[in-house]
Design an enzyme around this catalytic site. Structure first.
Site, PDB file in Angstrom:
ATOM      1  N   SER A   1       0.835  -1.208   0.000  1.00 52.09           N
ATOM      2  CA  SER A   1       0.000   0.000   0.000  1.00 52.09           C
ATOM      3  C   SER A   1       0.867   1.254   0.000  1.00 52.09           C
ATOM      4  O   SER A   1       0.392   2.345  -0.306  1.00 52.09           O
ATOM      5  CB  SER A   1      -0.933   0.011   1.213  1.00 52.09           C
ATOM      6  N   HIS A   2       2.140   1.120   0.376  1.00 47.02           N
ATOM      7  CA  HIS A   2       3.040   2.275   0.367  1.00 47.02           C
ATOM      8  C   HIS A   2       4.314   1.973  -0.420  1.00 47.02           C
ATOM      9  O   HIS A   2       5.378   2.502  -0.130  1.00 47.02           O
ATOM     10  CB  HIS A   2       3.326   2.726   1.801  1.00 47.02           C
ATOM     11  N   LEU A  21       5.841   5.155   7.667  1.00 48.20           N
ATOM     12  CA  LEU A  21       6.774   5.815   8.586  1.00 48.20           C
ATOM     13  C   LEU A  21       7.895   4.901   9.076  1.00 48.20           C
ATOM     14  O   LEU A  21       8.894   5.362   9.603  1.00 48.20           O
ATOM     15  CB  LEU A  21       6.007   6.347   9.816  1.00 48.20           C
ATOM     16  N   GLU A  34      -4.566   0.750   1.673  1.00 47.30           N
ATOM     17  CA  GLU A  34      -4.988  -0.644   1.577  1.00 47.30           C
ATOM     18  C   GLU A  34      -6.390  -0.720   0.950  1.00 47.30           C
ATOM     19  O   GLU A  34      -6.667  -1.603   0.120  1.00 47.30           O
ATOM     20  CB  GLU A  34      -4.999  -1.244   3.002  1.00 47.30           C
TER      21      GLU A  34
END
Ligand code: NDP
Ligand code: PYC
Length: 937
Positions: free
Chosen positions: A49-50, A126, A190
């Site tokens: 998702s990232h 992060l 997501e």
């Protein structure tokens, strides 16, 4: 495209693709590289998702004018323990990259520090940030709001963002413990991926626009997401809003959403990152308490539960082994986005984009040099030379003068404050990254060697900066104050040198204040020289501090004999200025330093000896072995090598004892050598003149063993009085061979031949000038000193004295063997002290039983090893590389072996890691024994 509709990419290809797409969308190169790195890390760790999907998101933010693609982040320090980076509307990755070194530095200095990133666009996971901090031994927390997409528990209207919280905890010898999750039921990304894949979502992830639970991804995206863990997630989401919003003067998620004005870009606003140094609370007890934490991890895993982060690390290992696979549809979308980026760029015109990029490429002076990008079209050689030349010329301004500084060098006293230290770290980290991008197989043969040497230097600098060696800026042998008084012995050759010298005098108070602050930080975390090695070491400071008049100060000495090219009236002005600077600045700065050393440092210095007892001590000692030995050898391996070499040398000593018909054991022979007056000088000159005789005897034999000789000559002088009591028996370098005439009963004649060959010619006073005079080498090889090579060579020269017939008596030869034993015993003693719990007395006893060193020498030597971990290993380990390399060449070349060519070949290198030395010897063999200067052989 593979049958299962995925596309395979190597990690390097994914990085290249991401940078290209981001570049096509006008991101300045440093932004493109920082953003690409984060996305690739996400993809590599299975955080899809990232991961690369975010290329579509980033391009969207640029297209909609939400992000400034070439923003130049502004770093500031609102308070001692705070760093702020204003992202100026750009993506948050570059601001983090630029703020992190200062954050780390401050956390280490104050125990805790915070970094606020303001006014930046946030699209990423992060965990890469907290992981990077935890890898540096810090505990880290990160928070950022996003856009108001999430309803509070009990409501259905969005207030919060998906507001992630990330946490990193260092684990010695293991990957850090890291978790990172949205305070919403799941990251919005997501849900986006579910929508793209046409998949339903669980019904507790969110509500549709009417406030009803929904499994339709698109409906929830248009409605409101839910927090995780009901009211608990809701409270945490509120906390994230507060600490990464109003607390740092930035937007809440609702304000960020409003600022987006319906453009649909990524969230704009702030991020708060906290870094805590465990040593702040725990001092030297860090390791023990980190070990206790491990028990908790074991209790989790012991029952079959998994730690957060484990899945990621497994995915990482798989990606590293197999590369990446991304859905073919995603790949296709990325290629389309790339194409569109190129179209938009062409439409906008290159000039506009390049103007932006040029602004970004005007970084702070420190970063300007190393941050030079290796342009794509540039050859590997040109890229490497650009990086190394820029960094080395910058590096030379980062160090104060020391004993290896050429006497005519222009020197200054560097800034040692936290910002400058953070910049140094950032610079070398940036160089490390740039070197990783150089295709080494495309380098010329000469640059392959240069690369290996240069990379070794950067690795050592980086390790030393990471461990903050600058917080322990002296050892029992060498100190920053001693280096300056030593520098003040140099004559001032002209007006410019005199002016520079006065600038240095003016800077001393600031420089010493910074050294004191750094030592205080070292004291706080138990990173000090061992207390037992400090006694009397402040004598040099006292000499300067107690000077009754400026003229009496050693710092006035060079002013006394200024060159006649400076007119008399000018000379007087310079002297008057110097007297003022010494009286008002230099003397009080030394008095302050003396007060600090006696009042604070000596009392607070650690009572342990071992490097292993320093914070992260095992890894620290390993890094010192790598720095000083240039090989990946463990302390245990080196200890064993030392023991077996000692046994070999001992049997040769036995032969000498038989030759002189000594009746008694080694101990008795050593006692005889230490006490019989026939072996000791009665006056300093006796020692000095003998040294000159030996040096001249070598001159008469030199051309049998060396083809090329240096132009530089050397003087023989006594070690200056104020440093002599703690100095070694002698020391040599370009232009000088210092002989220690202090405590004559500890300076036996039988050591003098070996000492002279080592310190003068063909040792240091010949090897170093040969390197400096070799114009074919880049500056970073001519003007630096590598202990394993330099000390290895000098020790090899002692043994070479046998071949040269330099040892006239069996006692001289025994002196040489004792010197060999002394250096071999360092392998045993240094590793014994730092890795195996040896006491000072145990180390002294080992030297006493195995070498002919005097008691005084044994004491100064052992204290030197205690306070300078690893340095003493370089000599014998280095010598072994020369000795074994020569044996190999002799065996391979037989009658073609020419000792002159061999020496020319190894000396031509000018200070290289030992593996590079081995490769040069292999080349000599491959060239049939022909050296680098056939005409001079
Ligand atoms: P997940 O719910 O997928 O998981 C998050 C964490 O929980 C990970 O550390 C994960 O470890 C751990 N975890 C998951 N399952 C288990 C388990 N069974 N046992 C132990 N640990 C487990 O994450 P989210 O969807 O909430 O967030 C995904 C990413 O999205 C985060 O990286 C976050 O930073 C990012 N994000 C970014 C935002 C921004 O504004 N920048 C906003 C919202 C999210 P592991 O990885 O090993 O599975
Ligand atoms: O996935 O929720 C998310 C998200 C928001 C900003 C970046 N990622």
């Amino acid at each position: 495209m593979s049958p299962d509709d995925t596309v395979s990419l190597s990690i390097a290809e994914a990085g290249e693709l991401a940078r290209t797409v981001l570049g096509a969308w006008g991101l300045a190169p440093d932004h493109a590289s920082a953003v690409a790195e984060t996305m690739v890390r996400g993809e590599r760790d299975g955080c899809t998702s990232h991961g690369l999907y975010r290329l579509l998101v980033a391009a969207n933010s640029v297209e909609r004018g939400v992000v400034v693609p070439d923003a130049v982040p502004q770093v500031s320090e609102p308070a001692p323990a705070l760093v702020r980076v204003d992202g100026q509307g750009g993506f948050a990755q570059l601001p983090f990259e630029q703020g992190m070194p200062l954050l780390v530095e401050k956390a280490r200095r104050y125990g805790i520090a915070a970094l606020a990133i303001n006014n930046a666009v946030h699209f990423a996971a992060l965990w890469p940030e907290v992981e990077a901090l935890a890898e540096q031994g810090l505990v880290a927390l990160a928070f950022t709001p996003s856009h108001s997409w999430v309803a509070p528990e009990g409501g259905t209207k969005p207030v919060f963002g998906t507001n992630p919280i990330a946490f990193g905890w260092p684990r010695p010898g293991k990957s850090p413990f890291v978790f990172d999750f949205a305070t919403s039921a799941v990251a919005r990304g997501e849900i986006e991926l579910h929508r793209r894949a046409g998949k339903a979502i669980p019904d507790d992830w969110g509500y549709d626009a009417q406030g009803n639970p929904s499994t339709d991804a698109a409906a929830v995206l248009a409605g409101a997401m839910r927090t995780f863990g009901a009211h608990k997630g809701s409270a945490l989401a509120a906390m994230v809003e507060l600490v990464a919003g109003p607390l740092i003067g930035d937007m809440t998620s609702a304000e960020s959403m409003a600022a987006d004005e319906g453009r649909g870009g990524s969230p704009i606003g702030g991020e708060l990152i906290l870094a805590i140094d465990p040593a702040g609370f725990l001092g030297a007890g860090v390791e023990e308490h980190l070990r206790r934490a491990e028990a908790m991890f074991e209790a989790i895993e012991g029952q079959g539960a998994r730690l957060p982060g484990t899945r990621r690390l497994i995915a990482r290992a798989r990606s590293d082994a197999e590369g990446l696979r991304i859905p073919a549809k995603l790949h296709q979308d990325i290629m389309e986005v790339l194409e569109r980026g190129n179209e938009v760029r062409n439409a906008l015109g290159r000039a506009v984009l390049l103007a932006g990029a040029a602004m970004v490429a005007t970084p702070s002076p420190v970063m300007a040099a190393p941050a030079a990008q290796v342009a794509k079209a540039e050859s590997a050689d040109a890229g490497f030379e650009k990086i190394s030349t820029a960094e080395f010329s910058w590096r030379q301004k980062q160090t104060a003068p020391c004993e290896d500084t050429p006497k005519d060098a222009k020197v200054s006293l560097p800034d040692l404050g936290p910002k400058a230290q953070a910049e140094r770290l950032a610079c070398w980290e940036s160089v490390e990254k740039q070197l990783a991008a150089i295709p080494q197989d495309q380098l010329s043969p000469a640059n392959k060697v240069n690369f290996a040497v240069y990379k070794g230097q950067i690795d050592a600098l980086l390790a030393s900066q990471r461990y903050r060696d600058y917080e322990k800026p002296f050892n029992a042998d060498t100190s920053f104050w001693g280096d300056l008084t030593e520098w003040a012995r140099n004559p001032l050759r002209n007006r410019e040198a005199a002016d520079d010298y006065l600038v240095m005098l003016r800077e001393i108070p600031r420089y010493y204040d910074q050294q004191i602050e750094n030592m205080r930080a070292g004291l706080k975390r138990g990173f000090t020289a061992p207390r037992v090695t400090l006694a009397g070491r402040d004598k040099g400071i006292e000499t300067v501090a107690l000077a009754r008049t400026a003229e009496e100060s050693p710092f006035y000495a060079p002013l006394k004999a200024l060159p006649s090219t400076i007119p008399a009236a000018e000379q007087e002005k310079l002297r008057a200025e110097a007297r003022k600077l010494i009286a008002e600045g230099v003397t009080p700065a030394h008095a302050k330093l003396l007060g600090f050393m006696r009042g604070e440092y000596e009392k607070g210095a650690r009572t342990t000896l071992a490097a292993y007892d320093l914070p992260d001590g095992k890894a620290y000692y390993e890094s010192k072995i790598r720095e000083f030995v240039t090989l990946d050898k463990s302390a245990e391996d080196i200890h064993q090598i030392g023991l077996s070499e000692m046994a070999r040398i001992r049997s040769q000593m036995q032969d000498v004892m038989s030759e002189v018909k000594f009746k008694g054991d080694l101990k008795a022979f050593l006692h005889f050598l230490r006490t019989d007056p026939q072996f000791y000088p009665k006056t300093p000159n006796e020692l000095l003149y003998r040294a000159a005789w030996i040096a001249k005897t070598f001159d008469g034999k030199a051309d049998e063993f060396f083809g090329r000789m240096p132009r530089s000559r050397f003087a023989i002088k006594p070690v200056p009085d104020e440093i002599a009591p703690f100095y070694t028996g002698g020391r040599g370098g370009p232009g000088i061979y210092l002989v220690n005439t202090y405590d004559l009963p500890s300076r036996p004649f039988y050591s003098q031949v070996a000492l002279t060959l080592h310190e003068s010619a063909p040792g240091h006073a010949m090897q170093m000038p040969l390197a400096a005079e070799n114009k074919d080498l880049p500056d970073f090889r001519r003007e630096t000193y590598l202990s394993a090579y330099g000390e290895g060579w000098a020790l090899y020269c002692e043994a070479l004295g046998e071949d040269m017939g330099m040892y006239e008596t069996p006692y001289d030869r025994f002196g040489m063997l004792s010197y060999q034993a002394w250096r071999a015993s360092r392998l045993v003693v240094d590793t014994g002290i730092h890795a195996m719990g040896w006491s000072r007395e145990q180390a002294q006893a080992y030297l006493r039983d195995n070498t002919a060193l005097s008691d005084h020498e044994i004491e100064t030597e052992v204290d030197r090893y205690i306070s300078w971990p690893g340095q003493a290993l370089s000599y014998y380990m280095g010598q072994l590389a020369f000795v074994n390399g020569r044996k190999k060449a002799e065996a391979a070349l037989g009658a073609k072996f020419n000792i002159r060519a061999f020496h020319d070949a190894v000396l031509e290198l000018g200070g290289v890691p030992l593996p590079v030395l081995g490769e040069r010897i292999d080349k000599l063999i491959a060239d049939g024994g022909k050296g680098p200067y056939p005409d001079e052989e």
